[in-house]
Design a protein around this motif. Structure first.
Motif, PDB file in Angstrom:
ATOM      1  N   ARG A 527      15.395  50.227  -8.671  1.00  0.00           N
ATOM      2  CA  ARG A 527      16.681  49.654  -8.295  1.00  0.00           C
ATOM      3  C   ARG A 527      16.765  49.456  -6.779  1.00  0.00           C
ATOM      4  NH1 ARG A 527      19.480  52.974 -11.562  1.00  0.00           N
ATOM      5  NH2 ARG A 527      19.887  54.384  -9.834  1.00  0.00           N
ATOM      6  N   MET A 528      16.228  50.402  -6.022  1.00  0.00           N
ATOM      7  CA  MET A 528      16.310  50.352  -4.562  1.00  0.00           C
ATOM      8  C   MET A 528      15.348  49.331  -3.965  1.00  0.00           C
ATOM      9  SD  MET A 528      16.509  54.446  -3.790  1.00  0.00           S
ATOM     10  CE  MET A 528      16.145  54.211  -2.058  1.00  0.00           C
ATOM     11  N   HIS A 529      14.107  49.275  -4.479  1.00  0.00           N
ATOM     12  CA  HIS A 529      13.057  48.500  -3.810  1.00  0.00           C
ATOM     13  C   HIS A 529      12.657  47.234  -4.555  1.00  0.00           C
ATOM     14  CE1 HIS A 529      12.383  51.649  -0.834  1.00  0.00           C
ATOM     15  NE2 HIS A 529      12.402  52.529  -1.815  1.00  0.00           N
ATOM     16  N   PHE A 530      12.975  47.116  -5.854  1.00  0.00           N
ATOM     17  CA  PHE A 530      12.537  45.959  -6.625  1.00  0.00           C
ATOM     18  C   PHE A 530      13.680  45.241  -7.331  1.00  0.00           C
ATOM     19  CE2 PHE A 530       8.662  48.748  -6.725  1.00  0.00           C
ATOM     20  CZ  PHE A 530       7.927  47.973  -5.845  1.00  0.00           C
ATOM     21  N   ASP A 531      14.927  45.526  -6.954  1.00  0.00           N
ATOM     22  CA  ASP A 531      16.088  44.827  -7.530  1.00  0.00           C
ATOM     23  C   ASP A 531      16.047  44.820  -9.061  1.00  0.00           C
ATOM     24  OD1 ASP A 531      17.187  44.233  -5.053  1.00  0.00           O
ATOM     25  OD2 ASP A 531      16.068  42.376  -4.852  1.00  0.00           O
ATOM     26  N   LEU A 532      15.865  46.005  -9.638  1.00  0.00           N
ATOM     27  CA  LEU A 532      15.721  46.114 -11.091  1.00  0.00           C
ATOM     28  C   LEU A 532      16.918  45.532 -11.831  1.00  0.00           C
ATOM     29  CD1 LEU A 532      14.145  47.287 -13.539  1.00  0.00           C
ATOM     30  CD2 LEU A 532      15.446  49.391 -13.221  1.00  0.00           C
ATOM     31  N   ASP A 533      18.125  45.732 -11.307  1.00  0.00           N
ATOM     32  CA  ASP A 533      19.335  45.311 -12.016  1.00  0.00           C
ATOM     33  C   ASP A 533      19.837  43.943 -11.585  1.00  0.00           C
ATOM     34  OD1 ASP A 533      19.233  47.684 -13.338  1.00  0.00           O
ATOM     35  OD2 ASP A 533      20.731  48.690 -12.107  1.00  0.00           O
ATOM     36  N   SER A 534      19.043  43.180 -10.862  1.00  0.00           N
ATOM     37  CA  SER A 534      19.508  41.878 -10.370  1.00  0.00           C
ATOM     38  C   SER A 534      19.655  40.884 -11.518  1.00  0.00           C
ATOM     39  CB  SER A 534      18.526  41.324  -9.337  1.00  0.00           C
ATOM     40  OG  SER A 534      17.285  41.063  -9.950  1.00  0.00           O
ATOM     41  N   HIS A 535      20.456  39.849 -11.291  1.00  0.00           N
ATOM     42  CA  HIS A 535      20.655  38.786 -12.284  1.00  0.00           C
ATOM     43  C   HIS A 535      19.636  37.682 -12.000  1.00  0.00           C
ATOM     44  CE1 HIS A 535      24.146  40.951 -13.400  1.00  0.00           C
ATOM     45  NE2 HIS A 535      24.838  40.645 -12.331  1.00  0.00           N
TER      46      HIS A 535
END
Length: 747
Positions: A527-535
């Motif tokens: 979530r912090m480094h790879f934008d896991l929750d991004s749209h």
């Protein structure tokens, strides 16, 4: 002028397109610029000032973009910027070429050159050599170049004598040269005549993203490129092929910009050097190419292929990565305006519009598999559905330990998993009896880092009731390991681990259950480094309105039943007190003298009867409300987010995460960096963002030489990492060039 209808130019004239509206035609007599087919600028041979004027005004009038003009005129964007600035400040005279040549006698005499060569031959760096001889580093480079030219001439003359010569020192690499022009391939791609552009590297020094080359050997081990080729074959014909799009996405993620929109934060030319292209793909191209992959509908097949590739490999220390797997649900919150169903987020502590995913990681916490959970599905239900996929990924019938939290609690599921060859590892849910303290014994386990851990554990067997066989009374006998831990508010309490594995040591069972937090750490890190929750996609479709969903009115009615039961219990207690008071004589009076009339009894019991009627009414109302309703009745128009594009990006992020973990592990295990345990990831990110040189001049090799890091300790650690990565002899994808890594020493 720029809005006129463009006239076609004959390709055989040799005109170079400059954007959509202009074209450049040059020969030995001079040059011409056409705008929409009309002649606009002309210059003769040697009239460089007029040529620069034409380039500057093409940008100033809006006929073409800066990068298009720079590419067409064969210069870099910085040169074009200087031309425009000179034109603005000094007019046409500012564009006149300045006579080149020395302004004073050269300091580089033969004697000085010999002195420089002697100092340099002793192993001194460029800067140290310059300070020792009193010249600039550029002069040192020229002196060494003179040596190379002399040796070249000597080599030519030695061909007749047959006397072998020592190898000449390599010429300095050009600093940030213009990228290799690919205009012909781009034109062929636009015409549908090119499948994809192959990587082509040119010598260049001081490029910005040279450190990203360090990720290539680790990226190859993830299998992303091989699995994507196996699943998709290739992308439709175009300049950017499947490998280029995927490598670009992974490298951007490692550089901190995992979303497609993050491409706007990179200079396309600079990132393109790492890809072996003249420019890296930009946002529209990335979205279009990923959408073309999504149209195939094979994202879940790609994820399954990645999982199989990952689990068939061996982990650090030849560890069997398929021996232990962890499964957990992940709620991805949605912040847009579409009507998305709500889910409870344990991280945010309240219900939010969201989608839920089920993730599988290995014993190290590295992501292996992901599926989009069905709306409203429980972890227990998802686990049952997931077992065939896991068995396919494992590839054989060996037993696999599957760990999960209390969300997957279901004794019937435990029995089903045991029958399918999967061992359960989870926490016990609900109230249970404490284990006798005399059953606790000290157990230990040595982890993969060689550290021994000890616990006090009671190893027993318990019986769990099965819902499917409640009438027959059949139970599931399962192993329980109990621990005594501190309780909130003081004191102690017992916690219980359940597993169907009866052979694993008690210490290892406790360790494996605690290691499930590595999966939570993976969610946090991604979530912090790879934008896991991004749209990654804003596309949505209508939800299944015939799907049965929990009725919220049922829950509210049950809350009223609970309140009525509490009120009834309180009223019963008060009625008992009142009746006791009526039957108790005053002090000094005989009990036979106490008289309780019906009116007095009814008055004491009235609150209880009222509470009882209220409870009956609440239970009747609760029973009359259906537990589930059609989604269309409850929330018409609800939508679900697109999953295909998101799963493709998940596959890319899984590869980026595993690449990062591999490099960080190499720093910890294969370098002498003293703070590697605490700073491996920080050093990795610093190395990825380091500048350096690209040298493809050695046949069959692509040599990457990084600039030194701020401290000698970090530089030495990266040097050891470079040596280890070079030993893998990894070829850059799409080429036959073997990667070699170096790092410059501090001057």
């Amino acid at each position: 002028m720029t809005t006129q209808t463009a006239l076609p130019l004959l390709p055989d004239l040799g005109a170079v397109p400059v954007g959509e509206h202009a074209a450049l035609l040059e020969n030995e007599l001079g040059g011409k610029v056409f705008i929409n087919g009309q002649l606009a600028y002309v210059w003769g041979a040697g009239q460089d000032g007029l040529r620069r004027l034409a380039a500057s005004q093409l940008v100033d009038t809006g006929a073409a973009q800066v990068n298009e003009v720079a590419a067409g005129f064969g210069v870099n964007t910085e040169s074009l910027r200087r031309w425009r600035k000179s034109l603005e400040g000094a007019g046409l005279m500012g564009l006149a070429p300045v006579k080149k040549g020395p302004k004073r006698p050269s300091l580089l005499t033969d004697a000085k050159a010999a002195e420089i060569r002697d100092v340099r031959a002793g192993g001194a760096s460029l800067r140290a050599t310059a300070e020792a001889t009193g010249v600039s580093t550029d002069t040192v480079r020229r002196a060494m170049a003179m040596t190379s030219m002399t040796e070249t001439s000597a080599a030519e003359s030695s061909q007749n004598t047959g006397v072998p010569l020592e190898p000449a020192e390599q010429l300095p690499l050009p600093v940030l040269p213009a990228p290799v022009t690919r205009d012909g391939e781009r034109a062929a791609a636009r015409s549908g005549l090119l499948g994809c552009a192959a990587p082509v590297f040119a010598p260049a020094a001081r490029i910005r993203h040279a450190g990203l080359f360090l990720a290539v050997p680790a990226l190859e081990t993830t299998g992303l490129l091989a699995c994507a080729r196996e699943v998709y074959g290739s992308l439709p014909d175009g300049f950017y092929g499947l490998d280029s799009i995927l490598i670009d996405a992974v490298l951007r993620a490692l550089a901190g910009e995992a979303r497609a929109e993050g491409a706007t934060r990179f200079d396309p030319v600079e990132l393109g050097r790492v890809l072996g292209l003249d420019r890296a793909p930009e946002v529209k191209t990335i979205r279009r190419r990923i959408s073309q992959l999504a149209e195939a509908g094979k994202a879940q097949v790609l994820i399954a292929a990645l999982a199989k590739h990952h689990l068939t490999a061996m982990g650090p220390g030849d560890e069997d990565l398929a021996a232990v797997l962890y499964v957990d649900g992940h709620v991805r919150a949605y912040q847009g305006t579409k009507r998305i169903g709500k889910l409870y987020s344990t991280r945010l502590k309240f219900p939010v519009p969201a989608t839920e995913e089920t993730w599988v990681t290995d014993a190290q916490g590295s992501p292996v598999f992901v599926v989009m959970a069905a709306p409203g599905a429980s972890l227990a239900g998802e686990l049952r559905t997931l077992l065939p996929e896991l068995r396919t990924a494992v590839g054989d019938e060996r037993r696999v330990l599957v760990g999960f939290d209390r969300g997957g609690w279901s004794p019937d599921l435990f029995k089903h998993m045991d029958e399918k060859g999967f061992d359960v590892l989870t926490w016990r849910k609900g109230a249970s009896k404490d284990v006798a303290e005399d059953l606790f014994k000290e157990v230990s386990h040595t982890d993969e880092n060689g550290e021994e851990k000890t616990w006090s554990v009671a190893d027993t067997l318990v019986d769990l009731s099965l819902a499917t066989t409640a009438k027959t009374g059949e139970v599931l006998s399962i192993r329980q390991l109990s621990r005594i831990v501190a309780a909130t508010g003081g004191g102690t309490r017992q916690i219980h681990i359940l597993t169907t594995d009866k052979t694993m040591g008690a210490g290892e069972v406790v360790y494996r259950m605690g290691a499930r937090w590595r999966q939570e750490n993976q969610f946090r890190y991604a979530r912090m480094h790879f934008d896991l929750d991004s749209h990654d996609s804003y596309t949505s479709t209508g939800d299944d309105e015939g799907r049965m969903v929990p009725n919220p009115a049922k829950k509210k009615a049950y809350q009223k039943v609970v309140a009525a039961r509490n009120a009834h219990a309180e009223a019963a207690a008060i009625a008992d007190i009142n009746l006791m008071a009526l039957k108790t004589p005053e002090e000094g009076r005989n009990e036979l003298a106490v008289t309780v009339t019906s009116a007095m009894h009814n008055q004491a019991m009235a609150p209880l009867w009222e509470a009882e009627n209220a409870l009956i009414a609440a239970e009747k109302a609760h029973k009359g409300i259906p537990a589930k309703l059609r989604l269309g009745e409850l929330n018409p128009g609800q939508q679900v987010l697109d999953t295909e594009v998101k799963l493709i990006h998940h596959g890319i992020r899984m590869a980026a995460y595993n690449t990062a973990m591999t490099i960080a592990r190499e720093i910890r295990t294969n370098t002498g960096y003293k703070r590697a345990t605490q700073e491996a990831h920080a050093l990795m990110r610093q190395a990825f963002n380091q500048t350096g040189d690209i040298d493809p001049t050695a046949p069959g090799y692509l040599t990457i030489t990084l600039d030194p890091l701020p401290t000698k300790a970090k530089t030495a650690a990266v040097a050891e990492l470079c040596a280890h990565l070079t030993a893998t002899e990894t070829r850059y994808p799409g080429t036959e060039l073997i990667l070699r890594y170096k790092i410059k020493n501090h001057a």
